[in-house]
Design a protein around this motif. Structure first.
Motif, PDB file in Angstrom:
ATOM      1  N   ASN A 115      29.865  37.624 -16.496  1.00  0.00           N
ATOM      2  CA  ASN A 115      29.126  38.846 -16.172  1.00  0.00           C
ATOM      3  C   ASN A 115      28.255  39.211 -17.363  1.00  0.00           C
ATOM      4  OD1 ASN A 115      30.258  40.007 -13.509  1.00  0.00           O
ATOM      5  ND2 ASN A 115      32.117  39.551 -14.672  1.00  0.00           N
ATOM      6  N   MET A 116      27.392  40.207 -17.188  1.00  0.00           N
ATOM      7  CA  MET A 116      26.653  40.788 -18.299  1.00  0.00           C
ATOM      8  C   MET A 116      27.274  42.127 -18.636  1.00  0.00           C
ATOM      9  SD  MET A 116      22.559  41.584 -18.725  1.00  0.00           S
ATOM     10  CE  MET A 116      22.538  42.997 -17.625  1.00  0.00           C
ATOM     11  N   ASP A 117      27.583  42.348 -19.935  1.00  0.00           N
ATOM     12  CA  ASP A 117      28.188  43.624 -20.315  1.00  0.00           C
ATOM     13  C   ASP A 117      27.105  44.675 -20.601  1.00  0.00           C
ATOM     14  OD1 ASP A 117      27.182  43.068 -22.846  1.00  0.00           O
ATOM     15  OD2 ASP A 117      29.126  43.173 -23.863  1.00  0.00           O
ATOM     16  N   SER A 118      27.538  45.838 -21.031  1.00  0.00           N
ATOM     17  CA  SER A 118      26.612  46.956 -21.225  1.00  0.00           C
ATOM     18  C   SER A 118      25.615  46.726 -22.354  1.00  0.00           C
ATOM     19  CB  SER A 118      27.404  48.244 -21.504  1.00  0.00           C
ATOM     20  OG  SER A 118      28.220  48.081 -22.656  1.00  0.00           O
ATOM     21  N   ASN A 119      25.924  45.793 -23.261  1.00  0.00           N
ATOM     22  CA  ASN A 119      25.010  45.483 -24.362  1.00  0.00           C
ATOM     23  C   ASN A 119      24.124  44.279 -24.066  1.00  0.00           C
ATOM     24  OD1 ASN A 119      25.924  47.551 -26.182  1.00  0.00           O
ATOM     25  ND2 ASN A 119      27.800  46.336 -26.484  1.00  0.00           N
ATOM     26  N   GLY A 120      24.245  43.735 -22.849  1.00  0.00           N
ATOM     27  CA  GLY A 120      23.390  42.625 -22.456  1.00  0.00           C
ATOM     28  C   GLY A 120      23.945  41.258 -22.785  1.00  0.00           C
ATOM     29  N   TYR A 121      25.209  41.172 -23.232  1.00  0.00           N
ATOM     30  CA  TYR A 121      25.800  39.883 -23.582  1.00  0.00           C
ATOM     31  C   TYR A 121      26.492  39.260 -22.374  1.00  0.00           C
ATOM     32  CZ  TYR A 121      24.987  40.691 -28.560  1.00  0.00           C
ATOM     33  OH  TYR A 121      24.402  40.902 -29.782  1.00  0.00           O
TER      34      TYR A 121
ATOM     35  N   LEU B 274      21.548  38.306 -22.770  1.00  0.00           N
ATOM     36  CA  LEU B 274      20.690  38.154 -21.610  1.00  0.00           C
ATOM     37  C   LEU B 274      19.498  39.096 -21.576  1.00  0.00           C
ATOM     38  CD1 LEU B 274      23.446  37.779 -18.855  1.00  0.00           C
ATOM     39  CD2 LEU B 274      22.315  35.983 -20.163  1.00  0.00           C
ATOM     40  N   ASN B 275      19.459  40.078 -22.464  1.00  0.00           N
ATOM     41  CA  ASN B 275      18.370  41.063 -22.405  1.00  0.00           C
ATOM     42  C   ASN B 275      17.295  40.845 -23.459  1.00  0.00           C
ATOM     43  OD1 ASN B 275      19.861  41.833 -24.588  1.00  0.00           O
ATOM     44  ND2 ASN B 275      20.294  43.914 -23.889  1.00  0.00           N
ATOM     45  N   ILE B 276      17.308  39.684 -24.131  1.00  0.00           N
ATOM     46  CA  ILE B 276      16.242  39.283 -25.050  1.00  0.00           C
ATOM     47  C   ILE B 276      15.984  37.799 -24.835  1.00  0.00           C
ATOM     48  CG2 ILE B 276      15.531  38.986 -27.447  1.00  0.00           C
ATOM     49  CD1 ILE B 276      17.207  41.361 -28.199  1.00  0.00           C
ATOM     50  N   GLY B 277      14.732  37.428 -24.527  1.00  0.00           N
ATOM     51  CA  GLY B 277      14.453  36.032 -24.245  1.00  0.00           C
ATOM     52  C   GLY B 277      13.078  35.602 -24.679  1.00  0.00           C
ATOM     53  N   ILE B 278      12.773  34.331 -24.395  1.00  0.00           N
ATOM     54  CA  ILE B 278      11.505  33.721 -24.760  1.00  0.00           C
ATOM     55  C   ILE B 278      10.731  33.404 -23.485  1.00  0.00           C
ATOM     56  CG2 ILE B 278      10.389  31.780 -25.920  1.00  0.00           C
ATOM     57  CD1 ILE B 278      11.898  33.524 -27.848  1.00  0.00           C
TER      58      ILE B 278
ATOM     59  N   VAL C 257      19.371  36.287 -12.457  1.00  0.00           N
ATOM     60  CA  VAL C 257      19.691  35.245 -13.430  1.00  0.00           C
ATOM     61  C   VAL C 257      19.838  33.911 -12.715  1.00  0.00           C
ATOM     62  CG1 VAL C 257      22.180  35.649 -13.274  1.00  0.00           C
ATOM     63  CG2 VAL C 257      21.229  34.607 -15.334  1.00  0.00           C
ATOM     64  N   LYS C 258      19.472  32.853 -13.422  1.00  0.00           N
ATOM     65  CA  LYS C 258      19.660  31.497 -12.921  1.00  0.00           C
ATOM     66  C   LYS C 258      20.242  30.661 -14.045  1.00  0.00           C
ATOM     67  CE  LYS C 258      17.223  27.388 -11.278  1.00  0.00           C
ATOM     68  NZ  LYS C 258      15.904  26.775 -10.953  1.00  0.00           N
TER      69      LYS C 258
ATOM     70  N   GLY D  63      22.991  24.111 -18.256  1.00  0.00           N
ATOM     71  CA  GLY D  63      23.493  25.290 -18.952  1.00  0.00           C
ATOM     72  C   GLY D  63      22.430  26.229 -19.463  1.00  0.00           C
ATOM     73  N   ILE D  64      21.154  25.923 -19.227  1.00  0.00           N
ATOM     74  CA  ILE D  64      20.072  26.812 -19.658  1.00  0.00           C
ATOM     75  C   ILE D  64      20.016  28.026 -18.731  1.00  0.00           C
ATOM     76  CG2 ILE D  64      17.565  27.056 -19.851  1.00  0.00           C
ATOM     77  CD1 ILE D  64      17.430  24.249 -20.908  1.00  0.00           C
ATOM     78  N   ILE D  65      19.971  29.227 -19.344  1.00  0.00           N
ATOM     79  CA  ILE D  65      20.002  30.474 -18.594  1.00  0.00           C
ATOM     80  C   ILE D  65      18.605  31.084 -18.574  1.00  0.00           C
ATOM     81  CG2 ILE D  65      21.075  32.746 -18.392  1.00  0.00           C
ATOM     82  CD1 ILE D  65      23.387  31.679 -20.068  1.00  0.00           C
ATOM     83  N   THR D  66      18.123  31.351 -17.378  1.00  0.00           N
ATOM     84  CA  THR D  66      16.817  31.981 -17.188  1.00  0.00           C
ATOM     85  C   THR D  66      17.021  33.327 -16.514  1.00  0.00           C
ATOM     86  OG1 THR D  66      15.789  29.804 -16.919  1.00  0.00           O
ATOM     87  CG2 THR D  66      14.515  31.718 -16.209  1.00  0.00           C
TER      88      THR D  66
END
Length: 308
Positions: A134-140, A176-180, A196-197, A202-205
């Motif tokens: 899951n994604m937690d409240s801090n985006g991890y 998950l809340n900071i990306g390229i 999310v995909k 294992g690459i997360i988009t």
């Protein structure tokens, strides 16, 4: 007669331990990622009734004789795990992941910094086969026990749909809340989560809700263990790296690690039919040992009654 009773008692204890293992397997027949266990017997120590000796072929001497030994029942020599991958169970949930191969996810508490993949045993992190994420409240990215999922961050995009993942760096919790974005600059951008995909590599988009732009946020790290029976199971579905686990290789998805399957969870590899047959044979073994105690007791009773 006393030896026979002691041997039967040892057999009772061993069969009880095996029944405990079987009971635990059956109890976890529907537990995600559970690996079935097997109790292995070994005959107990022996006492020499007649000690063996080599023969002497010279005149006037005797030939060799074999040792005659009396055993003392059975002991549980080891309890081993079956590391075979369980059946795929489709959940349809993008965050759920399983590894279609022998590798493990790397999870644990937030550390003081990045984790050296060559020092995983001393890092305080654990291994897991259960990808209920899951994604937690801090985006991890976290599992259902609150452990952070570790992997690699992303580097740069070349503007042509290719984004580099920094696989040669230390492990970090995946955020998950900071990306390229694929803009050729590789500038980390804050993201408002929309969907999310997780790819088979294992690459997360993650797709940003505001811009509808896709961002690569990282890649899940996988660990392969040289001796999986050297792992020590902790609470729940976590494994600690034991002293006999051998080499633990950490990296990204390869043919050796197996694919990461999003939308699936790994079922228990317990074969219920096999466990039921083991339960029957173990029960019969236990009954035979109790019968041995009863017969030994009857023989002792006959001995006591000789004086009457």
């Amino acid at each position: 007669m006393i030896r026979s009773m002691q041997s039967a008692i040892a057999g009772l204890k061993s069969h009880q331990t095996k029944m405990d293992v079987i009971g635990n397997n059956i109890a976890n027949v529907n537990t995600w990622g559970y690996k079935s266990k097997s109790a292995n017997f070994a005959d107990a120590m022996y006492q020499n009734y007649i000690t063996g000796a080599a023969g002497n072929a010279t005149a006037g001497n005797l030939g060799g004789i074999n040792a005659s030994q009396i055993g003392y029942g059975a002991n549980v020599s080891s309890i081993t795990s079956n590391s075979e991958t369980g059946t795929q169970s489709y959940t349809g949930r993008a965050f759920d992941c399983m590894i279609d191969g022998p590798a493990y996810f790397i999870v644990g508490p937030m550390g003081a910094g990045a984790v050296d993949p060559d020092d995983l045993a001393g890092s305080g992190l654990s291994l897991s086969r259960v990808g209920i994420f899951n994604m937690d409240s801090n985006g991890y990215l976290v599992d259902d026990q609150g452990n952070y999922v570790y992997g690699y961050t992303t580097g740069t995009g070349d503007g042509n749909g290719n984004i580099t993942v920094n696989t040669g760096t230390d492990l970090q919790p995946i955020r998950l809340n900071i990306g390229i974005a694929d803009d050729g600059a590789g500038t980390p951008t804050p993201i408002t989560y929309s969907s999310v995909k997780i790819g088979t590599d294992g690459i997360i988009t993650v797709v940003d809700k505001d811009s509808n732009q896709a961002y690569v946020v990282g890649q899940i790290a996988l660990a392969t263990v040289e001796n999986v029976n050297g792992l020590e199971q902790d609470s729940g579905f976590l494994y600690e790296i034991g002293d006999n686990a051998g080499n633990v290789d950490v990296g990204v998805q390869t043919a050796a690690t197996g694919r990461v399957l999003s939308g699936y969870l790994e079922m228990s590899n317990v074969d219920l039919a096999t466990e039921m047959s083991y339960m029957i044979t173990t029960q019969r073994g236990y009954q035979a040992n109790t019968r041995m105690i009863t017969v030994s007791d009857q023989m002792l009773e006959e001995l006591v009654n000789m004086k009457r």
